[in-house]
Design a protein around this motif. Structure first.
Motif, PDB file in Angstrom:
ATOM      1  N   VAL A 261      11.483   7.433  -7.924  1.00  0.00           N
ATOM      2  CA  VAL A 261      12.897   7.780  -8.035  1.00  0.00           C
ATOM      3  C   VAL A 261      13.118   9.298  -8.001  1.00  0.00           C
ATOM      4  CG1 VAL A 261      13.564   5.656  -9.232  1.00  0.00           C
ATOM      5  CG2 VAL A 261      12.872   7.674 -10.564  1.00  0.00           C
ATOM      6  N   ASP A 262      12.023  10.069  -8.091  1.00  0.00           N
ATOM      7  CA  ASP A 262      12.161  11.532  -7.958  1.00  0.00           C
ATOM      8  C   ASP A 262      12.477  11.950  -6.526  1.00  0.00           C
ATOM      9  OD1 ASP A 262       9.094  12.572  -6.855  1.00  0.00           O
ATOM     10  OD2 ASP A 262       9.284  10.566  -7.658  1.00  0.00           O
ATOM     11  N   LEU A 263      12.211  11.082  -5.557  1.00  0.00           N
ATOM     12  CA  LEU A 263      12.447  11.445  -4.154  1.00  0.00           C
ATOM     13  C   LEU A 263      13.938  11.413  -3.841  1.00  0.00           C
ATOM     14  CD1 LEU A 263       9.640   9.458  -2.277  1.00  0.00           C
ATOM     15  CD2 LEU A 263       9.699  11.915  -2.782  1.00  0.00           C
TER      16      LEU A 263
ATOM     17  N   SER B 130       9.109   7.405 -12.003  1.00  0.00           N
ATOM     18  CA  SER B 130       8.353   8.201 -11.052  1.00  0.00           C
ATOM     19  C   SER B 130       6.942   8.294 -11.603  1.00  0.00           C
ATOM     20  CB  SER B 130       8.937   9.601 -10.898  1.00  0.00           C
ATOM     21  OG  SER B 130       7.980  10.414 -10.239  1.00  0.00           O
ATOM     22  N   ALA B 131       6.040   7.607 -10.951  1.00  0.00           N
ATOM     23  CA  ALA B 131       4.656   7.643 -11.427  1.00  0.00           C
ATOM     24  C   ALA B 131       4.100   9.050 -11.263  1.00  0.00           C
ATOM     25  CB  ALA B 131       3.815   6.640 -10.649  1.00  0.00           C
ATOM     26  N   LYS B 132       4.680   9.793 -10.332  1.00  0.00           N
ATOM     27  CA  LYS B 132       4.197  11.142 -10.075  1.00  0.00           C
ATOM     28  C   LYS B 132       4.603  12.096 -11.195  1.00  0.00           C
ATOM     29  CE  LYS B 132       4.139  14.562  -6.410  1.00  0.00           C
ATOM     30  NZ  LYS B 132       4.646  14.828  -5.050  1.00  0.00           N
ATOM     31  N   THR B 133       5.910  12.118 -11.547  1.00  0.00           N
ATOM     32  CA  THR B 133       6.350  13.070 -12.562  1.00  0.00           C
ATOM     33  C   THR B 133       6.232  12.503 -13.973  1.00  0.00           C
ATOM     34  OG1 THR B 133       8.638  12.312 -12.579  1.00  0.00           O
ATOM     35  CG2 THR B 133       8.068  13.976 -10.931  1.00  0.00           C
TER      36      THR B 133
ATOM     37  N   ILE C 106       0.833  -1.200   0.000  1.00  0.00           N
ATOM     38  CA  ILE C 106       0.000   0.000   0.000  1.00  0.00           C
ATOM     39  C   ILE C 106       0.872   1.256   0.000  1.00  0.00           C
ATOM     40  CG2 ILE C 106      -0.261   0.020   2.536  1.00  0.00           C
ATOM     41  CD1 ILE C 106      -3.358   0.771   1.329  1.00  0.00           C
ATOM     42  N   ASP C 107       0.462   2.241  -0.790  1.00  0.00           N
ATOM     43  CA  ASP C 107       1.154   3.533  -0.896  1.00  0.00           C
ATOM     44  C   ASP C 107       2.430   3.504  -1.719  1.00  0.00           C
ATOM     45  OD1 ASP C 107      -0.707   4.982   0.391  1.00  0.00           O
ATOM     46  OD2 ASP C 107       0.309   5.034   2.320  1.00  0.00           O
ATOM     47  N   HIS C 108       2.766   2.382  -2.327  1.00  0.00           N
ATOM     48  CA  HIS C 108       3.978   2.367  -3.138  1.00  0.00           C
ATOM     49  C   HIS C 108       3.751   2.920  -4.545  1.00  0.00           C
ATOM     50  CE1 HIS C 108       6.820  -0.364  -0.609  1.00  0.00           C
ATOM     51  NE2 HIS C 108       6.191   0.521   0.121  1.00  0.00           N
ATOM     52  N   GLY C 109       2.473   3.192  -4.854  1.00  0.00           N
ATOM     53  CA  GLY C 109       2.215   3.912  -6.106  1.00  0.00           C
ATOM     54  C   GLY C 109       1.487   3.148  -7.192  1.00  0.00           C
ATOM     55  N   LYS C 110       0.798   2.070  -6.816  1.00  0.00           N
ATOM     56  CA  LYS C 110       0.071   1.278  -7.799  1.00  0.00           C
ATOM     57  C   LYS C 110      -0.975   2.104  -8.550  1.00  0.00           C
ATOM     58  CE  LYS C 110      -2.956  -1.910  -6.463  1.00  0.00           C
ATOM     59  NZ  LYS C 110      -3.498  -3.212  -6.012  1.00  0.00           N
ATOM     60  N   SER C 111      -1.814   2.802  -7.790  1.00  0.00           N
ATOM     61  CA  SER C 111      -2.896   3.552  -8.446  1.00  0.00           C
ATOM     62  C   SER C 111      -2.342   4.685  -9.298  1.00  0.00           C
ATOM     63  CB  SER C 111      -3.861   4.125  -7.410  1.00  0.00           C
ATOM     64  OG  SER C 111      -4.388   3.096  -6.632  1.00  0.00           O
ATOM     65  N   THR C 112      -1.309   5.352  -8.805  1.00  0.00           N
ATOM     66  CA  THR C 112      -0.732   6.455  -9.562  1.00  0.00           C
ATOM     67  C   THR C 112      -0.147   5.936 -10.878  1.00  0.00           C
ATOM     68  OG1 THR C 112      -0.141   7.414  -7.430  1.00  0.00           O
ATOM     69  CG2 THR C 112       0.780   8.475  -9.361  1.00  0.00           C
TER      70      THR C 112
HETATM   71  P1  GDP Z   1      -1.126   2.703  -3.893  1.00  0.00           P
HETATM   72  O1  GDP Z   1      -1.598   2.556  -2.483  1.00  0.00           O
HETATM   73  O2  GDP Z   1      -0.044   1.716  -4.202  1.00  0.00           O
HETATM   74  O3  GDP Z   1      -2.231   2.691  -4.906  1.00  0.00           O
HETATM   75  O4  GDP Z   1      -0.368   4.119  -3.962  1.00  0.00           O
HETATM   76  P2  GDP Z   1      -0.856   5.480  -4.583  1.00  0.00           P
HETATM   77  O5  GDP Z   1      -0.755   5.441  -6.079  1.00  0.00           O
HETATM   78  O6  GDP Z   1      -2.160   5.863  -4.002  1.00  0.00           O
HETATM   79  O7  GDP Z   1       0.320   6.432  -4.072  1.00  0.00           O
HETATM   80  C1  GDP Z   1       0.557   6.648  -2.713  1.00  0.00           C
HETATM   81  C2  GDP Z   1       1.172   8.008  -2.493  1.00  0.00           C
HETATM   82  O8  GDP Z   1       2.466   8.084  -3.110  1.00  0.00           O
HETATM   83  C3  GDP Z   1       0.362   9.133  -3.117  1.00  0.00           C
HETATM   84  O9  GDP Z   1       0.411  10.237  -2.245  1.00  0.00           O
HETATM   85  C4  GDP Z   1       1.087   9.429  -4.409  1.00  0.00           C
HETATM   86  O10 GDP Z   1       0.920  10.778  -4.820  1.00  0.00           O
HETATM   87  C5  GDP Z   1       2.522   9.157  -4.030  1.00  0.00           C
HETATM   88  N1  GDP Z   1       3.320   8.757  -5.179  1.00  0.00           N
HETATM   89  C6  GDP Z   1       3.031   7.806  -6.095  1.00  0.00           C
HETATM   90  N2  GDP Z   1       4.013   7.709  -7.007  1.00  0.00           N
HETATM   91  C7  GDP Z   1       4.958   8.614  -6.664  1.00  0.00           C
HETATM   92  C8  GDP Z   1       6.221   9.001  -7.216  1.00  0.00           C
HETATM   93  O11 GDP Z   1       6.694   8.493  -8.222  1.00  0.00           O
HETATM   94  N3  GDP Z   1       6.899   9.974  -6.555  1.00  0.00           N
HETATM   95  C9  GDP Z   1       6.431  10.565  -5.435  1.00  0.00           C
HETATM   96  N4  GDP Z   1       7.184  11.513  -4.876  1.00  0.00           N
HETATM   97  N5  GDP Z   1       5.260  10.235  -4.899  1.00  0.00           N
HETATM   98  C10 GDP Z   1       4.510   9.281  -5.502  1.00  0.00           C
END
Ligand code: GDP
Ligand code: MG
Length: 597
Positions: free
Chosen positions: A135-137, A164-167, A15-21
């Motif tokens: 990896v942006d962190l 980086s799923a974010k960027t 959880i929170d590792h970025g699956k949904s993003t």
């Molecule tokens: P899930 O629980 O695996 O579905 O995770 P989410 O996709 O909901 O992401 C969890 C948190 O990590 C959110 O606040 C996202 O914005 C953040 N996040 C996801 N991918 C990245 C990334 O590549 N870089 C950073 N800095 N944050 C990210």
């Protein structure tokens, strides 16, 4: 579609590792959703999922990707629930695809859910592409995490994709990796239809929508289908794919993933893992490995306001139509009146259902102590499945009691290891394994499920400042010295507070409970004894002394607004009280009294 141009995959992650993003990015980059329709976490649809940041039900999306080799591929992503409560649903959706993206937060590393989910993917024979996210962190350490994946999971991570799923960094590489590194599905178009029922949900306009993966054969709109396990027969009204909007399609062939509707009345009529075939000339054998998911945690749900019983019944029946894994039957409690004994897949499932009843249906609930199913072996050789401590047979006729055990895997930074071992030990755990992966320890314990269902996870989080991760699986039943403990308030047994407990721990638990209740029950005009007892034997006792009820007395008349406030507060407090004989017990006491700390 040509099988070689299809790739089916899931994303596994803690959880929170970025699956949904990442899922959102894949959808966005391929233009599957017009930019103006894009909203964050498009795959997490339910409100509760959004709020808690979890994905409860599997979701799917079809993505068209023009690859570097000049061909356009159909990529089907199935989003699986990441929580242990839904382990069976995870395992079925894994069976529906050929590969997985293993997403690991490069600033955190491998966690317990990463392991649990990736092992499911390995069990399903998936090809796995490791993806290092975030990896942006500045704190990201992709090299260290790559090594950790190899050490702990034992898969090759040398070609892990850094993103980086974010960027958006690295997303095109993920798409190419899906096409070049994951296998195409196999299947026979000319064989009788075999499609796996992956998931289903209720839609108020369409009725039950069923998510399917076709293994062999072809399914078309208008076909008559049969569910091989439940026997139900239906004509297919609608067939389509999620883009993620619903889009109708004429047929689905081998390797394809899509949905159908067929005038199915309730989600209950669809069983995850069932095999769908044609009613005539269908497959002879269903797909292997079907097992209906079984509730493992039970508790009583009672309305705070007894007048809301009918509302509760309606609400529970509505929820049950859409959740085949949630069981319920009416229950009467001497203390709480009419309510329901409900079964859940786990604690999160319990919380989600309780939340929905309170929020969507506006019913204040009293939840009794969660309990597991005990196997009570009687002297006459019969066995009783005990779901509710209140139904415990006469101990004189009992030969032995068995309880369910789990195998728990906990990952924790080594500075907290001592606290974790102590917690597990306190919960009657038996250590099975202890290994290190860098500065993190992985401990495996054999624990009674009973000791985990209530607040184990909260305790684990608190002793490790949130750094531990936890996952578990059931391993079977084992005998132990278990007894039923009752609580008596003003000499009346409060059945809702009865629990099953190990004999050696009964006194400590009993003492803690009566002390808590003494704090939680407001003083009355008379003295109230609070006792814990096993059978007729009292093992702990406290006395709540008497007090005048008029709380405004101490305001010395002066401040009128303060007086008003106090009275309002008292009134509001009353609403959440239940009457037990002559004593009023606040609703919150039921949960708090059972917490162990
Ligand atoms: P899930 O629980 O695996 O579905 O995770 P989410 O996709 O909901 O992401 C969890 C948190 O990590 C959110 O606040 C996202 O914005 C953040 N996040 C996801 N991918 C990245 C990334 O590549 N870089 C950073 N800095 N944050 C990210
Ligand atoms: Mg998510």
């Amino acid at each position: 579609t040509d099988l070689n141009r299809i790739r089916n995959f899931s994303i596994v992650a803690h959880i929170d590792h970025g699956k949904s993003t990442l899922a959102d990015r894949l959808i966005q980059l391929t233009g599957t959703v017009a930019a103006r329709d894009m909203q964050a976490q498009i795959m997490d649809q339910m409100d509760i999922e959004r709020e808690r940041g979890i994905t409860i039900k599997a979701n799917t999306v079809r993505i068209l990707y023009p690859a570097k080799d000049g061909h356009t591929y159909v990529l089907n992503l199935i989003d699986t629930p990441g929580h242990v409560d839904f382990a069976y649903e995870v395992s079925r959706s894994m069976q529906a695809v050929e590969g997985s993206l293993l997403v690991v937060d490069a600033s955190q590393g491998v966690e317990a859910q990463t392991l649990a989910n990736v092992y499911q993917a390995i069990d399903a024979d998936h090809e796995i592409v490791p993806v290092l996210n975030k990896v942006d962190l500045p704190a990201a350490e992709p090299d260290r995490v790559r090594e950790q994946i190899e050490d702990v999971i034992g898969i090759d991570a040398s070609e892990a994709v850094e993103i980086s799923a974010k960027t958006g960094i690295g997303i095109p590489d993920v798409l190419e990796a899906i096409v070049t590194r994951l296998p195409a599905p196999k299947g026979d178009r000319d064989a009788p239809l075999k499609a796996m029922l992956v998931d289903s949900y209720y839609d108020s306009y369409l009725g039950v929508v069923v998510l399917i993966r076709v293994i062999d054969g072809v399914i078309k709109k208008g076909d008559k289908i049969k569910m091989m396990r439940t026997g139900g027969q239906y004509p297919v009204d609608r067939l389509g794919v999620f883009t993620p909007k619903m889009q109708d399609i004429a047929e689905l062939g081998p390797g394809e993933i899509g949905f159908l509707t067929a005038s199915i009345k309730q989600v209950r009529d669809t069983r995850v893992g069932d095999t769908i075939t044609h009613d005539k000339g269908g497959a002879a054998q269903p797909l292997p490995g079907f097992k209906p998911s079984q509730p493992v945690v039970f508790c009583g749900l009672f309305p705070v306001d007894t007048n809301q019983f009918e509302d509760l019944r309606d609400a529970i029946e509505k929820l049950a139509l859409n959740d085949a894994s949630f069981s319920h039957e009416m229950e009467t409690s001497a203390a709480l009146g009419f309510g329901f004994r409900c079964g859940f897949l786990g604690l999160l499932h319990l919380e989600v259902i309780r939340d929905r009843l309170e929020r969507e249906y506006d019913i204040d609930l009293i939840t009794t102590a969660p309990s597991v199913i005990y196997h009570v072996h009687m002297r006459d050789g019969s066995m009783v499945e005990l779901h509710n401590p209140a139904d415990m047979p006469d101990p004189a006729h009992i030969d032995r009691i068995e309880e369910p055990r789990i195998k728990a895997t906990i990952l924790v930074p080594d500075e907290y290891l001592g606290d974790v071992l102590k917690l597990c030990q306190d919960r009657r755990g038996i250590q099975m394994d202890l290994t290190y992966a860098g500065t993190r320890a992985m401990v495996v314990y054999d624990l009674p499920l009973n000791e985990v269902v209530f607040d184990f996870y909260d305790r684990l989080k608190s002793v490790t400042k949130g750094y531990a991760s936890f996952d578990y699986q059931m391993i079977g039943y084992r005998e132990d010295a278990l007894v039923k403990m009752q609580v008596l308030v003003n000499d009346e047994p409060v059945d809702a507070l009865s629990i099953m407990v190990h004999r050696d721990r009964a006194e400590t638990r009993g003492r803690a409970m009566v002390e808590k209740l003494k704090e939680l029950i407001p003083r009355h005009m008379f003295k109230i004894p609070i006792q814990a007892a096993i059978g007729g034997r009292v093992i702990a006792r406290e006395t709540l002394s008497a007090m005048r009820k008029d709380v405004t007395a101490k305001c010395y008349g002066g401040d009128a607004s303060r007086k008003r406030k106090l009275l309002d507060k008292q009134k509001a407090g009353k609403k959440k009280m239940r009457q037990f004989g002559k004593v009023e017990i606040p609703q919150s006491a039921f949960i708090s009294a059972l917490k162990m700390d």
